[in-house]
Scaffold this motif. Structure first.
Motif, PDB file in Angstrom:
ATOM      1  N   VAL A 121       0.848  -1.196   0.000  1.00  0.00           N
ATOM      2  CA  VAL A 121       0.000   0.000   0.000  1.00  0.00           C
ATOM      3  C   VAL A 121       0.884   1.246   0.000  1.00  0.00           C
ATOM      4  O   VAL A 121       1.903   1.306   0.693  1.00  0.00           O
ATOM      5  N   HIS A 122       0.496   2.261  -0.785  1.00  0.00           N
ATOM      6  CA  HIS A 122       1.284   3.493  -0.835  1.00  0.00           C
ATOM      7  C   HIS A 122       1.387   4.092   0.565  1.00  0.00           C
ATOM      8  O   HIS A 122       0.394   4.123   1.313  1.00  0.00           O
ATOM      9  N   PRO A 123       2.575   4.587   0.959  1.00  0.00           N
ATOM     10  CA  PRO A 123       2.745   5.119   2.322  1.00  0.00           C
ATOM     11  C   PRO A 123       1.734   6.195   2.706  1.00  0.00           C
ATOM     12  O   PRO A 123       1.310   6.262   3.862  1.00  0.00           O
ATOM     13  N   ARG A 149      -1.274   4.289   3.522  1.00  0.00           N
ATOM     14  CA  ARG A 149      -0.993   3.410   4.666  1.00  0.00           C
ATOM     15  C   ARG A 149      -0.979   4.189   5.987  1.00  0.00           C
ATOM     16  O   ARG A 149      -1.514   3.738   6.997  1.00  0.00           O
TER      17      ARG A 149
END
Length: 342
Positions: free
Chosen positions: A266-268, A271
């Motif tokens: 998941v993209h930070p 996230r």
């Protein structure tokens, strides 16, 4: 206080003048009611220009309006101000009027304590109705500037929502000067709260010093630009929040804690939003950006690091921490001294 007490419509409501400022505020209230499917509302009425103009427009546009006047008791004669606001509500056709006297106590300074007490009183008196608040475009601009100073990312500068159940803000696109003009068109002299001009309060200095200076330096239009920025960030934030909710649901699964493998791709940015919501659910209060990134590092930059403290425990010496074990993140209470001994 008012020009024509006899001018009333078929339902006993005061007929408002067909004047520019009142028309603008009525359109804003009408649009809000349509967007959110509300026909009966409560209105927080202080007797100031913003809430008075909002109350008059709400009575004209909604099926029924319950006015709630909160008397904070912070100044001599506050009961007189509250009574005058209540009379304004009755004169303009509010279906019911409630004056609530409160005692301002609590931490965080006078402004924050008064706000907390006021919202509790409004919540207790609204009888299940959405509560309309008189926040204007200028208030939104000030909120964005305060968020910028906190430096906690887009969430802190996307301002106030036009509806954050049960709080409704129909006037976020209306300037404060328009609400004052509307009161003039009504023949009503609004109450001027001394706290609104007290330079001890940060928001007052933003209003009277910072925003005028920015307008002077940047050639005007700063408040509307800040409000537009807030609206754009709120729209973007809603998309990211939806993605974060999906990621969080997948990571929770059926067990306790969060599955790291589910969150790794998941993209930070998404996230960290998911982690923020998870931490709030687990009892962590408003984690800082630094704390949130440290928790995220347990997923995206895992090097075997130890637990991350995210909040206080139920008694001194106890901390709420996030740790990674066997591919999952868990939130637990730990004894600081025991951790030090280990």
């Amino acid at each position: 206080m008012e020009r024509d007490p006899a001018a009333r419509g078929a339902r006993g409501r005061r007929l408002l003048p067909e004047t520019p400022a009142i028309h603008e505020i009525r359109l804003a209230v009408r649009a809000w009611l349509g967007r959110h499917g509300a026909r009966s509302v409560a209105v927080a009425l202080s007797g100031g220009a913003d809430s008075a103009a909002l109350t008059a427009a709400a009575v004209a546009e909604a099926d029924s309006v319950r006015a709630v006047v909160v008397d904070h008791g912070l100044q001599a004669g506050s009961d007189v101000v509250a009574a005058r606001a209540a009379e304004f509500a009755r004169a303009h056709g509010c279906g019911s009027v409630h004056v609530v006297s409160v005692e301002v106590t609590g931490s965080g300074g006078l402004e924050a304590a008064a706000r907390a007490v006021r919202y509790r009183a409004l919540g207790d008196t609204r009888d299940g109705l959405p509560v309309l608040l008189g926040h204007t475009l200028d208030d939104q601009a000030e909120t964005v500037l305060l968020g910028l100073a906190r430096g906690s990312g887009p969430r802190s500068i996307r301002g106030m929502a036009d509806f954050d159940d049960p709080w409704g803000r129909p006037l976020l696109g209306v300037r404060r000067s328009v609400t004052r003009a509307a009161c003039g068109e009504l023949g009503y002299e609004p109450y001027e709260d001394a706290h609104n001009s007290d330079p001890r309060f940060t928001r007052v200095r933003l209003r009277t010093e910072v925003l005028p200076l920015l307008d002077d330096v940047l050639g005007g239009g700063v408040a509307p630009a800040l409000a537009r920025t807030a609206a754009q960030l709120r729209e973007d934030g809603e998309v990211l929040d939806a993605a974060a909710d999906q990621a969080l649901a997948a990571a929770r699964g059926d067990g306790a804690g969060l599955d790291v493998a589910s969150l790794e791709p998941v993209h930070p940015a998404v996230r960290r939003r998911a982690l923020r919501r998870w931490l709030a659910d687990e009892g962590a209060s408003a984690p800082t950006d630094r704390t949130l990134r440290a928790v995220d590092d347990l997923i995206g930059r895992w090097r075997g690091q130890g637990p991350v403290a995210v909040g206080r425990g139920p008694r001194p010496g106890i901390r709420l921490v996030v740790s990674r074990r066997r591919g999952r993140l868990d939130v637990v209470f730990v004894d600081q001294q025991r951790c030090a001994d280990d």
